[in-house]
Structures are given as structure tokens and as C-alpha cells.
Design an enzyme around this catalytic site. Structure first.
Site, short mmCIF file in Angstrom:
data_model
loop_
_atom_site.label_atom_id
_atom_site.label_comp_id
_atom_site.label_asym_id
_atom_site.label_seq_id
_atom_site.Cartn_x
_atom_site.Cartn_y
_atom_site.Cartn_z
CB CYS A 29 -1.00 -0.02 1.15
SG CYS A 29 -2.40 1.11 0.89
NE ARG A 56 -9.29 5.76 1.63
CZ ARG A 56 -8.03 6.20 1.59
NH1 ARG A 56 -7.81 7.47 1.31
NH2 ARG A 56 -7.02 5.39 1.83
CG HIS A 97 -3.62 -3.03 3.88
ND1 HIS A 97 -2.43 -2.63 4.44
CD2 HIS A 97 -4.08 -1.97 3.17
CE1 HIS A 97 -2.19 -1.36 4.08
NE2 HIS A 97 -3.17 -0.95 3.32
#
Length: 263
Positions: A111, A148, A210
């Protein structure tokens, strides 16, 4: 292959008769969103179960790093932490990281750490952070008013799947010098347009996944270890492990993402 799941107790039972690897864990004080620290723990455990010594050096923002490393891991962080990490990486650690990766050291960048290993990242405020250029790519945040890329994500990788969770505002676009790590099945990936997720450049792997990523993707964990071992023990082969628990977690996460997989 004998293994135990009693936390650090397993370290008392390991037999370090295999090769030895060194790993630099970059900026856990800044870059550790969504349990990214678990990626290092996973690599430690999978090495210990096989009798491989994995020496982990935690590199905080102001630390020096002079010794060559066989592996690098960096996690994700918010923009404020990324700005500090960008400054530290460029002014303190760029030379050693670039040297080692060019020499075959494996890297997992997740990320925000993935974004900083590209050429640049422009955040939502328009601030441009220079990256290390490990990956031929640029990342641009379209602005705080744009939704997002967030949610469970599943991707195809080497005939199997990778599973994780993504939450990033930046959109990453690869250049000719990098290839996508995987093909998005469910989720957004690099930019929500081209179907690519993450990047590969030599022995460096970058991704938006993640979760932490490696405990429920043991095939990727072993892929990273295999690349690192080629640098120090090219004739060594990883012994198989009983990964029943890991694959159950993997399939459960795939189910949550709405994707099925048979093994």
C-alpha cells in the site's frame, strides 16, 4: 514437518540447520496499517518451521542501515506518515535498498510503502512525494472528494488466487519497466481501470493487499522466501509445510469477497 502454534514457544523447538537470511523491516513506527506487521511474523514462522534462520532488523525512521539485506518489508501508512517515510527512505536508505534489490534481495511493499517504491506519489493535497524508483510507476490521488478504493479484493496469481483488503485513495499506473503482480477478480487493484493489481520488478513485489497479506496467502510468502534464498543458497529448496489452517483462512476470505476456489 514438526510445527507448533504456541506463539514464541515454537522458536524453542526450531532447528536452524538450514541457510540464514536477513530481513530489514522498514519503518514499522510509521507504516503498519491493517496488521501489516503480520507479514514479518509470517515469514519468521515459516522460516523457523523449516530450520531457516531469519534475522530481522527493525529500521525506524532515524536509523542507519549499512549491512546488506536479503529481504525488505514495508507496510502502509496514511499521507502524513508517508511524507516522513518518503523523506527518510530517500535520504537515509535509498542506496542500500536499491543496491540490494538490484542484487536479488526480495521485497514486499504494501500500500503506502508500495507507492513510495515507485517514482512518485501525489497525495490528495497535491503534495508530490518522490519515491525510490524500485518500480516503474507513478501514483496520483484524484482528490479527497473522489471515492477511495476500499473493500475485500481477490486476484488471480500464478494459477491460484491472492486475497486481501484494500483501502487506498491513490491510483497507480505502471510503466513499461514493471508488470502487474496479479489480475483483479473482485475489487479495484492499482487504479480500478486496467484490471492490474500490484507490481513486480525483478525480485521486488508491490501490492495494495492488506490484512495482513501473507498469513492467508502462504504461496506468496514462500515465493518471496524462494527469491531471497536464491541469493544466498541457490541450491536450497523449501520443504513443504502443513498449511491446512492457512488455506482454510484463504478460502474463508475468498468467500467473504464473493469468490470461490477449489484446491
Amino acid at each position: 514437518m514438526r510445527r507448533t502454534r504456541l506463539g514464541d514457544a515454537l522458536l524453542d523447538e526450531r532447528v536452524t540447520d538450514g541457510p540464514s537470511l536477513s530481513l530489514a523491516y522498514l519503518y514499522p513506527d510509521l507504516m503498519n496499517l491493517y496488521a501489516d506487521r503480520g507479514n514479518v511474523t509470517c515469514l519468521q514462522r515459516r522460516c523457523a518451521w523449516r530450520g531457516i534462520e531469519l534475522r530481522v532488523t527493525t529500521v525506524a525512521w532515524g536509523d542507519s542501515l549499512d549491512e546488506p539485506q536479503d529481504m525488505y518489508v514495508i507496510g502502509g501508512g496514511q499521507d502524513r506518515q508517508q511524507r516522513a517515510a518518503s523523506d527518510g527512505l530517500r535520504h537515509r536508505h535509498a542506496d542500500c535498498i536499491g543496491r540490494d534489490v538490484a542484487d536479488g534481495a526480495a521485497m514486499l511493499a504494501v500500500c503506502g510503502g508500495y507507492q513510495l517504491m515507485g517514482r512518485s506519489y501525489r497525495d490528495a493535497d497535491g503534495t508530490v512525494m518522490d519515491g525510490l524508483g524500485i518500480f516503474d510507476m507513478e501514483t496520483v490521488h484524484p482528490g479527497a472528494d473522489v471515492a477511495r478504493c476500499i473493500g475485500n479484493i481477490a486476484c488471480r496469481w500464478q494459477g491460484a488466487h491472492l486475497i486481501g483488503f484494500e483501502n487506498h485513495g491513490g491510483r497507480t499506473f505502471l510503466g513499461a519497466g514493471a508488470s502487474p503482480l496479479a489480475e483483479v477478480v473482485k475489487g479495484f487493484g492499482n487504479n480500478g481501470r486496467d484490471g492490474g493489481e500490484g507490481a513486480v520488478a525483478g525480485t521486488a513485489v508491490g501490492t495494495y493487499l492488506h490484512g495482513s497479506l501473507l498469513p492467508k496467502n502462504p504461496h506468496l510468502a514462500d515465493h518471496l522466501l524462494t527469491m531471497a534464498l536464491r541469493r544466498v543458497a541457490p541450491e536450497y529448496s523449501l520443504a513443504p509445510l502443513d498449511d491446512d489452517v492457512e488455506w482454510r483462512a484463504h478460502r474463508a476470505a475468498l468467500g467473504i469477497a464473493g469468490v470461490s476456489e477449489r484446491r
